[in-house]
Scaffold this motif. Sequence first.
Motif, mmCIF file in Angstrom:
data_model
loop_
_atom_site.group_PDB
_atom_site.id
_atom_site.type_symbol
_atom_site.label_atom_id
_atom_site.label_comp_id
_atom_site.label_asym_id
_atom_site.label_seq_id
_atom_site.Cartn_x
_atom_site.Cartn_y
_atom_site.Cartn_z
ATOM 1 N N PRO A 1 15.576 11.595 -2.832
ATOM 2 C CA PRO A 1 14.386 10.918 -3.367
ATOM 3 C C PRO A 1 13.862 11.590 -4.634
ATOM 4 O O PRO A 1 13.926 12.801 -4.788
ATOM 5 N N VAL A 2 13.360 10.788 -5.528
ATOM 6 C CA VAL A 2 12.712 11.265 -6.743
ATOM 7 C C VAL A 2 11.230 10.932 -6.587
ATOM 8 O O VAL A 2 10.862 9.781 -6.375
ATOM 9 N N ALA A 3 10.382 11.945 -6.688
ATOM 10 C CA ALA A 3 8.972 11.781 -6.342
ATOM 11 C C ALA A 3 8.257 10.740 -7.191
ATOM 12 O O ALA A 3 7.474 9.956 -6.683
ATOM 13 N N ALA A 4 8.483 10.694 -8.478
ATOM 14 C CA ALA A 4 7.733 9.799 -9.352
ATOM 15 C C ALA A 4 8.531 8.561 -9.757
ATOM 16 O O ALA A 4 8.215 7.916 -10.742
ATOM 17 N N SER A 5 9.546 8.225 -9.013
ATOM 18 C CA SER A 5 10.391 7.092 -9.352
ATOM 19 C C SER A 5 9.780 5.794 -8.838
ATOM 20 O O SER A 5 9.381 5.702 -7.678
ATOM 21 N N ILE A 6 9.730 4.799 -9.695
ATOM 22 C CA ILE A 6 9.223 3.489 -9.282
ATOM 23 C C ILE A 6 10.169 2.853 -8.267
ATOM 24 O O ILE A 6 9.727 2.257 -7.286
ATOM 25 N N ALA B 1 1.874 7.033 -6.536
ATOM 26 C CA ALA B 1 0.736 7.856 -6.954
ATOM 27 C C ALA B 1 0.872 9.299 -6.484
ATOM 28 O O ALA B 1 0.143 10.169 -6.952
ATOM 29 N N GLY B 2 1.794 9.556 -5.595
ATOM 30 C CA GLY B 2 2.015 10.914 -5.108
ATOM 31 C C GLY B 2 1.117 11.299 -3.949
ATOM 32 O O GLY B 2 1.066 12.462 -3.564
ATOM 33 N N ALA B 3 0.414 10.348 -3.364
ATOM 34 C CA ALA B 3 -0.474 10.647 -2.250
ATOM 35 C C ALA B 3 0.303 10.880 -0.948
ATOM 36 O O ALA B 3 -0.149 11.623 -0.081
ATOM 37 N N ILE B 4 1.455 10.239 -0.809
ATOM 38 C CA ILE B 4 2.306 10.443 0.357
ATOM 39 C C ILE B 4 3.729 10.701 -0.122
ATOM 40 O O ILE B 4 4.094 10.348 -1.245
ATOM 41 N N ILE C 1 0.836 -1.204 0.000
ATOM 42 C CA ILE C 1 0.000 0.000 0.000
ATOM 43 C C ILE C 1 0.870 1.253 0.000
ATOM 44 O O ILE C 1 0.593 2.215 -0.737
ATOM 45 N N THR C 2 1.936 1.246 0.777
ATOM 46 C CA THR C 2 2.831 2.403 0.817
ATOM 47 C C THR C 2 3.495 2.652 -0.528
ATOM 48 O O THR C 2 3.595 3.800 -0.973
#
Length: 140
Positions: free
Chosen positions: A99-104, A33-36, A26-27
């Motif tokens: 950290p890269v926000a949209a990185s898998i 998804a950018g929610a957290i 879930i995390t």
Amino acid sequence: MSNFNCSCRPSCTAFAIVASIIVGIITAFLQFAGAITITPAFLWVALGVAVLFLALLLVLSYGFRSVSIQSCVCAGLPTVLVGILGSALLSVVLLAFPPVAASILFALLAGVLLAFLALILTAVACFIKCAAGCGCGSDN
């Protein structure tokens, strides 16, 4: 460490592992998804929690000589140590790289970190349940 207790039901440790895996998945999804977001302050707290639980585990190993509590410590020790070492290692790794926000990859690492933190907390809850004498057997 057995995954089943005396009545052939899954043990508390098995539930702890499954719950931590679910938290990690879930995390990772919410992070991607950018929610957290996982901030450096959170990573420092995660490292501190791992070090604190490692220190408490060291104190427990010297403090309790009761046979019933020792069996609880021996039954839950591998699970707690995996959570502690995994949390500490991943916290340091994630602190070393920005950290890269949209990185898998970062989302997966954040999910694994939270899975290890959840494993620490759930395994300690299993230890407390065992030490309190709830259930039958030492690994409930």
